[in-house]
Design a protein around this motif. Structure first.
Motif, short mmCIF file in Angstrom:
data_model
loop_
_atom_site.label_atom_id
_atom_site.label_comp_id
_atom_site.label_asym_id
_atom_site.label_seq_id
_atom_site.Cartn_x
_atom_site.Cartn_y
_atom_site.Cartn_z
N LEU A 20 0.80 -1.31 -0.08
CA LEU A 20 0.03 0.01 -0.08
C LEU A 20 0.96 1.28 0.00
O LEU A 20 1.95 1.18 0.58
CB LEU A 20 -0.88 -0.19 1.30
N PRO A 21 0.35 2.40 -0.62
CA PRO A 21 1.00 3.65 -0.45
C PRO A 21 1.09 4.34 0.84
O PRO A 21 0.30 3.95 1.79
CB PRO A 21 0.55 4.29 -1.55
N GLY A 22 2.21 5.10 1.06
CA GLY A 22 2.45 5.53 2.50
C GLY A 22 1.17 6.64 2.63
O GLY A 22 0.79 7.28 1.69
N ALA A 23 0.97 6.86 3.75
CA ALA A 23 -0.05 7.65 4.22
C ALA A 23 0.18 8.61 5.50
O ALA A 23 -0.70 8.69 6.59
CB ALA A 23 -1.39 7.28 4.02
N GLY A 24 1.53 8.76 5.63
CA GLY A 24 1.97 9.20 7.03
C GLY A 24 1.48 10.20 7.74
O GLY A 24 1.64 10.54 8.77
N ASP A 25 1.01 11.14 6.75
CA ASP A 25 0.67 12.55 7.32
C ASP A 25 -1.10 12.58 7.46
O ASP A 25 -1.61 13.78 7.64
CB ASP A 25 1.08 13.70 6.26
N ARG A 26 -1.83 11.53 7.29
CA ARG A 26 -3.07 11.42 7.09
C ARG A 26 -3.63 10.96 8.44
O ARG A 26 -3.24 10.15 9.23
CB ARG A 26 -3.46 10.98 5.93
N GLY A 84 1.45 3.93 7.72
CA GLY A 84 1.94 5.04 8.79
C GLY A 84 0.99 6.39 8.95
O GLY A 84 1.42 7.15 9.79
N ALA A 85 -0.41 5.84 8.73
CA ALA A 85 -1.33 7.14 8.86
C ALA A 85 -1.72 6.88 10.62
O ALA A 85 -1.46 5.85 11.14
CB ALA A 85 -2.54 6.70 8.18
N THR A 86 -2.18 7.92 10.97
CA THR A 86 -3.03 7.79 12.30
C THR A 86 -4.35 7.06 11.94
O THR A 86 -4.99 7.86 10.91
CB THR A 86 -3.09 9.12 12.77
N VAL A 87 -4.71 6.07 12.75
CA VAL A 87 -5.98 5.37 12.62
C VAL A 87 -6.48 5.17 13.88
O VAL A 87 -6.10 4.98 15.06
CB VAL A 87 -5.67 4.20 12.02
N VAL A 88 -7.75 5.98 13.83
CA VAL A 88 -8.63 5.72 15.15
C VAL A 88 -9.83 4.92 14.89
O VAL A 88 -10.51 5.04 13.97
CB VAL A 88 -9.34 7.46 15.20
N LEU A 89 -9.97 3.98 15.99
CA LEU A 89 -10.98 2.86 15.96
C LEU A 89 -12.29 3.53 16.68
O LEU A 89 -12.09 3.76 17.80
CB LEU A 89 -10.39 1.67 16.55
N GLY A 90 -13.29 3.63 16.08
CA GLY A 90 -14.45 3.97 16.63
C GLY A 90 -15.20 2.88 17.26
O GLY A 90 -15.45 1.80 16.45
N SER A 91 -15.71 2.69 18.40
CA SER A 91 -16.12 1.52 19.29
C SER A 91 -16.92 1.99 20.21
O SER A 91 -16.64 2.67 21.06
CB SER A 91 -14.92 0.60 19.49
N ARG A 92 -17.99 1.24 20.59
CA ARG A 92 -18.73 1.41 21.59
C ARG A 92 -18.03 0.68 22.93
O ARG A 92 -18.54 0.98 23.96
CB ARG A 92 -20.33 1.13 21.65
N ASN A 93 -17.34 -0.21 22.76
CA ASN A 93 -16.84 -1.03 23.98
C ASN A 93 -15.49 -0.75 24.08
O ASN A 93 -14.46 -1.41 23.39
CB ASN A 93 -16.97 -2.69 23.53
N PRO A 94 -15.01 -0.20 25.16
CA PRO A 94 -13.58 0.38 25.26
C PRO A 94 -12.82 -0.95 25.64
O PRO A 94 -11.51 -0.73 25.09
CB PRO A 94 -13.66 1.10 26.52
#
Length: 325
Positions: free
Chosen positions: A19-25, A48-58
């Motif tokens: 996959l292409p890099g996405a470090g600034d996204r 390399g991207a920042t990935v946020v997982l949306g979840s109702r269960n911590p």
């Protein structure tokens, strides 16, 4: 005297394993703690991207982030609490992300019930329709300022192959008159896909920099999915039992590929095809690497899409149509 055309660099073929890099996204994946959403998050983290997982269960979100960090050293992954069945909670999600822009949101989370009785959200909506469609409709509205702040953000709506054989009953969107769980699930995912198509129309009309892309994962089974303990553990019995299905279906790791391509591939934004296309697995729409495909005929109906949009706006009290350019 002949002239030589200027040398151009064609886009390389899409490779799901390079996959292409996405470090600034920054990307948000709803339902990123399990199933296809987990693998979307894992694969995007590898860029390399920042990935946020949306979840109702911590607790489950914490397990998923640790599993991703084990597979992707140095992964920039974290979680935010997200309950799509609670419409009043969704306005706070944008602030909880703690970012000044969002480069993509993958609308992936979903509820699938197999048996009666019919259940409702706290807002009084049928649970699958209320979560899978209305929750994402409202969430997108609240995220739109962050998406519009990015140079070329994408809203990726993950539908389902189960929606292909369904049709919406616009007079019974909540399945009050006739509730059949599998059909209601298929219709909730069809509504979600109509939303993605109609959102794209409205964003283009507004001259927005945000693009809307519709995808579906094909036939993705737990029994064909590689283990990611403790998020998912596949036993030897499941592997053997699923062997015949592997001829036509795939695991949830491969089911993530269309959404990942929709987030990352520049070709997805080609204006000449975006309005009438979606992304799906290559082999009969059920398995294989992701490809561009025509919208299903019924999904391209602008009248149904517009009526669903107005009903969704009334049911949620928010208007995604008020999009900034």
């Amino acid at each position: 005297m002949s002239s030589t055309p200027p040398f151009t660099h064609p886009s390389p073929p899409w490779n799901v394993r390079c996959l292409p890099g996405a470090g600034d996204r920054v990307f948000l994946v709803t339902g990123g703690n399990a199933g296809i959403g987990y693998f979307v998050s894992e694969q995007l983290s590898a860029t390399g991207a920042t990935v946020v997982l949306g979840s109702r269960n911590p607790a489950r979100a914490g397990a998923a982030t640790e599993a991703i960090r084990t597979r992707v050293p140095g992964a920039r992954v974290r979680a935010v609490r997200l309950d799509l069945a609670d419409l009043s909670s969704l306005e706070a999600v944008a602030g909880a992300l703690g970012v000044d822009r969002l480069d993509a949101v993958v609308l992936n989370a979903g509820v699938a019930l197999d048996d009666p009785p019919r259940r409702e959200t706290g807002d009084g909506h049928e649970l699958m329709f209320g979560t899978n469609h209305l929750g994402h409709f409202a969430l997108t509205s609240w995220l739109m300022p962050l998406l519009s702040a990015a140079p070329a953000a994408r809203v990726v709506t993950t539908g389902s192959f189960a929606a292909k054989s369904e049709r919406l009953d616009l007079d019974d969107l909540q399945s009050r008159a006739d509730y059949r769980p599998k059909r209601t699930y298929g219709r909730s995912k069809l509504a979600q896909m109509y939303f993605g198509v109609e959102l794209g129309r409205r964003l283009r009309a507004a001259g927005s920099t945000v693009a809307s892309v519709v995808v579906h994962p094909g036939g993705a089974l737990d029994s064909l999915t590689p283990s990611r303990p403790p998020v998912h553990v596949r036993g030897a019995g499941a592997r053997l039992g699923a062997a015949p299905a592997a001829l036509v279906l795939q695991g949830k790791d491969a089911g993530a590929w269309p959404a990942v391509r929709a987030v990352l591939d520049p070709a997805v934004l080609d204006p000449s095809v975006r309005e009438s296309a979606m992304w799906e697995p290559r082999v009969f729409g059920l398995r294989g690497e992701p490809r561009r495909a025509p919208l299903w005929h019924h999904l391209a109906d602008p009248v149904v899409a517009a009526r669903l949009w107005e009903a969704s706006r009334a049911l949620t009290g928010v208007d995604v149509g008020a999009v900034p350019g």
